[in-house]
Scaffold this motif. Sequence first.
Motif, short mmCIF file in Angstrom:
data_model
loop_
_atom_site.label_atom_id
_atom_site.label_comp_id
_atom_site.label_asym_id
_atom_site.label_seq_id
_atom_site.Cartn_x
_atom_site.Cartn_y
_atom_site.Cartn_z
N SER A 162 19.68 45.96 -40.63
CA SER A 162 19.30 46.20 -39.24
C SER A 162 20.32 45.49 -38.37
CB SER A 162 17.89 45.64 -38.98
OG SER A 162 17.54 45.81 -37.62
N PHE A 181 12.46 50.10 -42.49
CA PHE A 181 12.59 51.35 -41.75
C PHE A 181 11.68 52.42 -42.37
CE2 PHE A 181 16.30 48.90 -40.86
CZ PHE A 181 16.70 49.25 -39.57
N SER A 223 9.63 42.25 -32.48
CA SER A 223 9.82 42.90 -31.18
C SER A 223 8.64 42.50 -30.29
CB SER A 223 9.86 44.43 -31.31
OG SER A 223 9.88 45.02 -30.03
N CYS A 271 15.03 42.46 -28.13
CA CYS A 271 14.22 43.65 -28.32
C CYS A 271 14.28 44.53 -27.07
CB CYS A 271 12.77 43.28 -28.65
SG CYS A 271 11.83 42.62 -27.25
N SER A 272 13.74 45.73 -27.15
CA SER A 272 13.82 46.67 -26.04
C SER A 272 13.18 46.11 -24.77
CB SER A 272 13.12 47.99 -26.43
OG SER A 272 11.76 47.75 -26.77
N GLU A 332 13.00 55.11 -37.93
CA GLU A 332 12.79 54.07 -36.92
C GLU A 332 12.43 52.75 -37.62
OE1 GLU A 332 9.88 53.30 -33.02
OE2 GLU A 332 9.94 55.26 -34.00
N GLU A 333 12.90 51.64 -37.06
CA GLU A 333 12.59 50.34 -37.64
C GLU A 333 11.16 49.94 -37.33
OE1 GLU A 333 14.34 45.81 -38.21
OE2 GLU A 333 15.23 47.10 -36.67
N ASP A 390 7.63 60.19 -40.86
CA ASP A 390 6.90 59.99 -39.61
C ASP A 390 5.57 59.31 -39.92
OD1 ASP A 390 8.95 61.25 -38.33
OD2 ASP A 390 7.85 63.09 -37.89
N ILE A 442 5.47 56.29 -35.11
CA ILE A 442 6.82 55.92 -35.53
C ILE A 442 7.50 57.15 -36.14
CG2 ILE A 442 8.14 54.47 -37.13
CD1 ILE A 442 5.85 52.42 -36.98
N ARG A 443 8.75 57.37 -35.73
CA ARG A 443 9.52 58.48 -36.28
C ARG A 443 10.27 58.05 -37.53
NH1 ARG A 443 10.40 62.63 -32.65
NH2 ARG A 443 11.04 63.72 -34.57
N LYS A 444 10.54 59.00 -38.41
CA LYS A 444 11.33 58.73 -39.61
C LYS A 444 12.66 58.09 -39.23
CE LYS A 444 13.47 61.03 -43.59
NZ LYS A 444 13.69 62.32 -44.29
N ASN A 481 5.49 48.04 -33.03
CA ASN A 481 4.90 49.33 -33.43
C ASN A 481 4.03 49.18 -34.67
OD1 ASN A 481 6.89 49.07 -35.42
ND2 ASN A 481 8.25 50.58 -34.46
#
Length: 365
Positions: free
Chosen positions: A49, A57, A170, A232-233, A199-200, A61, A195-197, A174
């Motif tokens: 990462s 990760f 984060s 983080c975001s 994605e961490e 999905d 969470i999308r495939k 999530n």
Amino acid sequence: MAVCTVCGNPTTNKCGKCSNAWYCRTECQRSDWKNHKKVCNYPFEIKESEGKGLGIFATRDLQVGDLVVREDPILHFKCGGQALLKSSQLFKEAYEKLERSKKNKITALAGPDPDAILCKLAMDFSLDSSSENEEWRQALRIYYRNSIAVDKAVDESSALYINISRINHSCSPNVQWSYMEDKRTRKEVRVIRNIRKGEELLADYITDRESFLLASQRKEILKIGWNFDCCCSLCSIDHVENDALRQGIQILHDVIPFFGRRQDVEGAANAALQKCQLLEKCEDLKSDLPMAYLELYETLIMLDMHKRFFKIDDALIERVADSREEYREKAYEQCKKEKLVSEKLMYNTKITRLARMGGSNKLIL
């Protein structure tokens, strides 16, 4: 270079199915299958990462409530990591009883930055700096950084989990971990935001549910406790708006019990309602909503009880009269959807108490 999960030899070969375990030869992989098969089918892979070392990760999905991993600890103590630094002999005895494959898994985890933390630990807790190459001392520092509280509501117990410890931080998580009802030391991680495939998977390391901390406060805690600067975001963007929301939520959170002590149920209900409305705007604090909804539900029950004896604003009563069960139902639905045992138990405990005051007795089974 990674090391073999079983014997510790350097290797570049991973489990072909999940990529989460390393083996130097077929014999090592076969000998570890009894343990590895428990986690081989979980929906994640461990890989680099950027700026964080290794991370976890998603390999497909994932939806809210999906199970990421369920794991027993590799080490467990009746005290926290800091207390172990003061009683290092206790850790040494437990660590040296472990089989070699388990020791390899521990030493493969990230330890504290030696330049920033190691000297401080040695000075503060009398760890012999001249013996830093001893493996168990390295493992103790890894435990100090990566261990997780078992259940803060019960005691100071801590535990180390090999896969869960790979989850990076984060402030806008999530996933969330929880203890299991039948075994408190067993942890499971579930998805709290879709969470999308690829994605961490990220969790919030700061678990204080009573404090809605600002970015600067979170950064300070993370720097002291884990020695990293949070990027983080939520912290890397303009966080002024988020800080303002959190500050407003904190003020309302603090005044609700103040109104309660003054028997000002109307004030408590108004503050609880505003708190829920602000939390609904704050995606990163979504996990706090169920208990906030139940807090509002409780104040509305109290409001209904007090209107027989005190003058209550008719407009407020009319506004909330039909929505009381709606807020309880919102708490119920979110807890049920997320499937976190700790949240379910908090919900059921609160509802059982409120049922004696005339509230619903609808529990999560």
